[in-house]
Scaffold this active site. Structure first.
Site, PDB file in Angstrom:
ATOM      1  N   CYS A  84     -17.402  14.811 -44.546  1.00  0.00           N
ATOM      2  CA  CYS A  84     -18.663  15.476 -44.416  1.00  0.00           C
ATOM      3  C   CYS A  84     -18.551  16.847 -43.703  1.00  0.00           C
ATOM      4  O   CYS A  84     -19.397  17.766 -44.029  1.00  0.00           O
ATOM      5  CB  CYS A  84     -19.707  14.846 -43.924  1.00  0.00           C
ATOM      6  SG  CYS A  84     -19.963  13.093 -44.775  1.00  0.00           S
TER       7      CYS A  84
ATOM      8  N   HIS B  12     -26.108  18.961 -41.815  1.00  0.00           N
ATOM      9  CA  HIS B  12     -25.589  18.100 -42.761  1.00  0.00           C
ATOM     10  C   HIS B  12     -26.638  16.934 -42.714  1.00  0.00           C
ATOM     11  O   HIS B  12     -27.356  16.616 -41.987  1.00  0.00           O
ATOM     12  CB  HIS B  12     -24.281  17.452 -42.052  1.00  0.00           C
ATOM     13  CG  HIS B  12     -23.665  16.111 -42.778  1.00  0.00           C
ATOM     14  ND1 HIS B  12     -23.779  16.247 -44.087  1.00  0.00           N
ATOM     15  CD2 HIS B  12     -23.435  15.003 -42.369  1.00  0.00           C
ATOM     16  CE1 HIS B  12     -23.152  15.356 -44.408  1.00  0.00           C
ATOM     17  NE2 HIS B  12     -22.791  14.525 -43.700  1.00  0.00           N
TER      18      HIS B  12
ATOM     19  N   ASN C 189     -26.605  11.816 -49.157  1.00  0.00           N
ATOM     20  CA  ASN C 189     -25.560  12.250 -48.375  1.00  0.00           C
ATOM     21  C   ASN C 189     -24.470  12.753 -49.301  1.00  0.00           C
ATOM     22  O   ASN C 189     -23.906  12.100 -49.965  1.00  0.00           O
ATOM     23  CB  ASN C 189     -25.135  11.358 -47.157  1.00  0.00           C
ATOM     24  CG  ASN C 189     -23.805  11.930 -46.343  1.00  0.00           C
ATOM     25  OD1 ASN C 189     -23.427  12.843 -46.679  1.00  0.00           O
ATOM     26  ND2 ASN C 189     -23.616  11.095 -45.497  1.00  0.00           N
TER      27      ASN C 189
END
Ligand code: UT7
Length: 318
Positions: A112, A245, A275
């Site tokens: 990520c 994020h 996500n």
């Protein structure tokens, strides 16, 4: 010489997977997912649509926004943990599509945090005088490594891509980047198989100890934002926007509280995108830019956290 963001772009595949769709496939509810994660839907690639396809859309949108041609790009860095092929890397495949042949092109795997790593590398090439116009991209087809029999992860992930075009400039746009990793956390969040370690029986899927990762994410992101502010002698009140994020609305809220930032100064896309790993920060950035919330001159704090564990930040004068 410093680097400045001159264009942003993003792409979301047309397919949408809602919480109600997931309710039909596993033991979960829309209410639980919204309450525990803030997610309502995620975009999913069509059959045959790939990470590099999405990266190309996002990169072309960033080039168009900046009024620059792909032939001028002299560096490409793509953050992804779901590349199309084992090799060539996703950066080289994107370069082949854009036609700016000959320039260096990298794939960066930092889960990520992949986009923050890509942005940091592109900024460093420009600062070193080795590039003048660089694409930093985050693109993922996480649906390809999501186990839709595991309600602890299947509800979280989606597909998409985002890109920024960085140009060399005397005025700094990227004020700092800070990158971190701690490989001792591997068991908490990883893909269950791969080429060299061997493919997992039944397929290579994301496995995660969700609540442990959640607690570490909140702590590490709190430290990461302090680090970015301290390194630049900037106070929390100087920030115009947090572009975080998008893993879980509760993690985003915790970071915003740490910064004393009201949620209307945070670009939040988690409800609509889930996500998207390395795509999440550049997607959120592009959405904030295109809807007019983020304006030229604003001070932005970008941060990400993910598998590895990896984490990092970028302080940006947009
Ligand atoms: O981007 C990379 C980094 N990733 C992250 O930052 C993700 C971090 N983790 C999270 O976002 C959260 O930990 C999750 C959303 C994954 C899970 O939320 P949680 O509040 O930490 O729940 P939990 O894992 O502690 O589980 C609480 C309960 C459990 O039931 P019992 O044991 O209390 O009976 C789970 O079995 O919720 C249950 N549960 C679910 N229930 C309905 C877990 N997943 C689900 C589900 N639907 N999808």
């Amino acid at each position: 010489m410093r680097s400045r963001i001159v264009g942003t772009g993003s792409y979301l595949p047309a397919g949408v997977l809602t919480n109600f769709d997931l309710e039909k496939r596993m033991d979960t509810t829309d209410a639980w997912i919204r309450e525990r994660t803030g997610i309502e839907r995620r975009h999913i690639v069509a059959p045959g649509e790939t990470t590099v396809d999405m990266a190309e859309h996002a990169a072309r949108a960033a080039l168009e926004a900046a009024g620059r041609s792909s032939a001028e790009v002299d560096l490409i860095v793509v953050g992804t943990c779901t590349p199309d092929l084992q090799f060539p890397n996703a950066g080289v495949m994107l370069q082949g599509r854009l036609g700016n042949l000959g320039c260096p092109a990298l794939g960066v795997e930092a889960a990520c945090s992949g986009f923050i790593y890509a942005l940091s590398l592109a900024d460093k090439f420009i600062r070193a005088g080795e590039a003048k116009l660089a694409l930093a991209v985050g693109a993922e087809s996480l649906s390809k490594i999501t186990n839709y029999n595991d309600r602890g992860t299947a509800i979280l992930f989606g597909d998409g891509a985002g890109a920024v075009l960085l140009a060399a400039d005397e005025e700094p746009g990227i004020l700092s980047t800070h990158l971190h990793a701690d490989g001792s956390y591997l068991p908490l969040l990883r893909c269950s198989g791969g080429v060299s370690a061997g493919h997992a029986p039944g397929g290579d899927y994301i496995t995660m100890a969700g609540s442990e990762v959640f607690k570490i994410a909140v702590n590490m992101l709190a430290r990461a934002v302090d680090e970015a502010l301290e390194a630049n002698q900037v106070s929390r009140s100087d920030l115009d926007w947090l572009v975080p994020h998008q893993a879980n609305i509760r993690i985003i809220q915790a970071t915003a509280r740490k910064l004393d930032l009201p949620l209307d100064r945070v670009i939040i896309t988690v409800a609509d995108h889930g996500n998207t790993s390395s795509a999440s920060v550049p997607l959120a950035l592009d959405i904030g830019v295109r809807d007019g919330r983020i304006k030229r001159g604003d001070l932005l704090l970008l941060e990400a956290f993910g598998g590895g564990l990896t984490w990092g930040s970028a302080l940006v004068r947009y």
